[in-house]
Design an enzyme around this catalytic site. Sequence first.
Site, PDB file in Angstrom:
ATOM      1  N   GLU A  49       0.818  -1.209   0.000  1.00 18.34           N
ATOM      2  CA  GLU A  49       0.000   0.000   0.000  1.00 18.34           C
ATOM      3  C   GLU A  49       0.857   1.266   0.000  1.00 18.34           C
ATOM      4  OE1 GLU A  49      -2.982   0.358  -0.681  1.00 18.34           O
ATOM      5  OE2 GLU A  49      -3.767  -1.665  -0.488  1.00 18.34           O
ATOM      6  N   TYR A 132      -6.213   6.886   3.870  1.00 19.74           N
ATOM      7  CA  TYR A 132      -6.425   5.866   2.854  1.00 19.74           C
ATOM      8  C   TYR A 132      -5.722   4.562   3.218  1.00 19.74           C
ATOM      9  CZ  TYR A 132      -5.398   2.749  -0.835  1.00 19.74           C
ATOM     10  OH  TYR A 132      -5.233   1.587  -1.513  1.00 19.74           O
ATOM     11  N   ASP A 150      -9.655   5.954  -2.488  1.00 21.54           N
ATOM     12  CA  ASP A 150      -8.435   6.382  -3.172  1.00 21.54           C
ATOM     13  C   ASP A 150      -8.830   7.103  -4.451  1.00 21.54           C
ATOM     14  OD1 ASP A 150      -9.306   4.309  -4.802  1.00 21.54           O
ATOM     15  OD2 ASP A 150      -7.270   3.878  -5.449  1.00 21.54           O
TER      16      ASP A 150
END
Length: 322
Positions: A49, A132, A150
Amino acid sequence: MSLPGAAELAGTHHLTDLHRSMDRWFSEVARVLPWRSPDCSPWGILVSEVMLQQTPVVRVLPVWEDWMERWPEPADLATQPAGEAVRHWGRLGYPRRALRLHAAAVAIVKQHGGRVPDTHASLLSLPGVGDYTAAAVAAFAFGRRETVVDTNIRRVHARLVSGLALPAPSLTASEMRLAESLMPDDVELSVRWNASVMELGALVCTARSPKCSDCPVRDSCGWLAAGEPPPTYTPKGQAWHGTDRQLRGAVMAVLRVADSPVAPELFERPAADLGFAADGAAVPLAALHRLNSAPEQLERALEGLLRDGLAEMHDGGLRLPA
DNA sequence: AACCCGTGGCT
DNA sequence: TAGCCAAGGGT
């Protein structure tokens, strides 16, 4: 005045139909990615991520594989110098992310017993983890029902629900409310939904030239129903040539390959001019020299790197942080 | 809140 | 070709 709710979607689909269509599409066309494997650890998902922040999947893949082999658990990275994280970040860009991931690994070891924390709030407290990323890791690593928003999801929602070509320049509270209202109530379905909307934005509902003929929910799309209206604003581009960022990038490229501290004079003039023999850093040094920057700008770039902790002085030279 | 932070592929 | 754009975060 607010964005239309889930009940006002264009077309005739109900929300559950939308969920079903997206789920089917996802199971048919979703990319096979290592961090989507059931075997992938929360640490692997966290690393992915962070690497994927502002960086396309294809560039992340090889670096992620290298990191996972090198540092399979947070403790493996935490015991290394921060500079090693930066060095093995390679050319992913935004190297401060590597520094923060290293700091996150240290925090995970010291404050969470070496295991990636499993709640949004605890993830959010980690360096380099914002709203996020905290939501994404909580959802994809720990199966939680999180409002994951996102850039892909924002764009899909803007088109599908709001009938706009593009979302607002920055994330708004109403977008978060909308995302929440669209999510399936069921926990496991919500995880699939988040992943599938993101995937739709990445593969079909792209920023430019969306492939609407491939879209599983085109019949419900507000933007198509509205006749594909153009964006109501023009995003301001990201300057690059001649910027400090460009110069910082060139300096970091030198430091990553240098095996000893680099004398600051070498950033200003070719080594040959200074009587040094060329070493492994000769090529990125030449690239830096080609930028032909003003001395003042070079100084600003170096100061910035030192301030951000991406570089440090040692024996009169510049190197990655030890 | 506006701005800063890398890199490279794509159109 | 020059600009757009990418699984954002920090200040």
